[in-house]
Write an enzyme that holds these catalytic residues in place. Structure first.
Site, PDB file in Angstrom:
ATOM      1  N   CYS A   2      24.006 -13.309  -2.984  1.00  0.00           N
ATOM      2  CA  CYS A   2      23.172 -13.917  -3.787  1.00  0.00           C
ATOM      3  C   CYS A   2      23.321 -14.195  -5.315  1.00  0.00           C
ATOM      4  CB  CYS A   2      21.730 -13.471  -3.518  1.00  0.00           C
ATOM      5  SG  CYS A   2      21.197 -13.488  -1.776  1.00  0.00           S
ATOM      6  N   ASN A  75      20.276  -8.752  -5.380  1.00  0.00           N
ATOM      7  CA  ASN A  75      21.480  -9.317  -4.565  1.00  0.00           C
ATOM      8  C   ASN A  75      22.083  -8.282  -3.879  1.00  0.00           C
ATOM      9  OD1 ASN A  75      24.088 -10.625  -3.763  1.00  0.00           O
ATOM     10  ND2 ASN A  75      24.992 -10.018  -5.856  1.00  0.00           N
ATOM     11  N   GLU A  77      22.486  -5.604  -0.075  1.00  0.00           N
ATOM     12  CA  GLU A  77      21.942  -5.255   1.151  1.00  0.00           C
ATOM     13  C   GLU A  77      21.250  -3.871   1.094  1.00  0.00           C
ATOM     14  OE1 GLU A  77      22.945  -5.247   6.008  1.00  0.00           O
ATOM     15  OE2 GLU A  77      24.274  -6.113   4.637  1.00  0.00           O
ATOM     16  N   ASP A 101      14.939  -7.034   3.448  1.00  0.00           N
ATOM     17  CA  ASP A 101      15.094  -5.560   2.921  1.00  0.00           C
ATOM     18  C   ASP A 101      14.369  -5.527   1.333  1.00  0.00           C
ATOM     19  OD1 ASP A 101      16.979  -7.488   2.113  1.00  0.00           O
ATOM     20  OD2 ASP A 101      18.503  -5.894   2.387  1.00  0.00           O
TER      21      ASP A 101
END
Length: 205
Positions: A2, A75, A77, A101
């Site tokens: 992202c 940005n 995970e 998340d």
């Protein structure tokens, strides 16, 4: 992947600039684009999203915590977000909007604080949060530093972004070349953290 971008200004601001800056990162997140502005605080966030865990609009950013105190652009995970969500559910009843998340991350910060959050989360990430109550901006990055985040001051603005091109989209940004960065580039073929090609912009370690 992202894209995140934002700035805080000491001067009067408008929402058009953050839109232009955010669009420079559309290649990092083609699925959606979002903005947040607090005109009283003269703060602006932008986000381009690549949908992974939650493909619906409920995972779009910038995202607010359940009380609206915190706003995040993220940005990366969080690998153990389901574990963190279980901890939250034992502590407080939340009407979850989706399965991302990011939503778990921002609400964990709301309930347990940023320090405990950083001790608990596992993943690869950079994120910027705005604490509306305390008027604070906090920039965070994981230890391995896979995700990029630039930050710095220029012309009475504090910038942060995934890529320099988003920052330089602001015509008032002063492009002062960092001669030390040029030396590194010529000798080792890259510019190491925490410096960047611009004298007034750094890479978050």
């Amino acid at each position: 992947m992202c894209g995140i971008v934002g700035y805080f200004s000491k001067n009067q601001t408008d929402s058009d600039l953050i839109k232009k800056m955010t669009k420079k990162l559309i290649h990092r997140g083609p699925d959606s684009i979002g903005y947040f502005s607090d005109f009283e605080a003269k703060l602006h966030f932008g986000h381009t999203r690549l949908s992974i865990l939650d493909l619906k609009n409920s995972g779009s950013q910038p995202m607010h915590s359940f009380s609206k105190r915190f706003t995040i652009i993220f940005n990366g995970e969080i690998y153990n977000y389901l574990e963190l969500k279980a901890i939250i559910d034992k502590s407080k009843k939340i009407d979850w909007l989706g399965t991302s998340d990011t939503e778990v991350l921002i609400n964990f910060i709301e309930i347990f604080g940023i320090k405990k959050c950083l001790e608990k989360i596992k993943g690869m990430f950079v994120f910027v949060i705005y604490d509306k109550k305390n008027k604070k901006i906090i920039l965070c990055k994981d230890y391995f530093g896979e995700k990029p985040l630039y930050f710095g001051n220029s012309n009475n603005k504090f910038y942060f972004a995934s890529e320099l091109k988003a920052i330089t989209e602001d015509p008032s940004f002063i492009k002062k070349i960092n001669n030390q960065a040029i030396s590194y580039l010529m000798s080792i073929n890259y510019v190491p953290s925490p410096i960047s090609i611009f004298k007034n912009i750094h890479k978050l370690k």
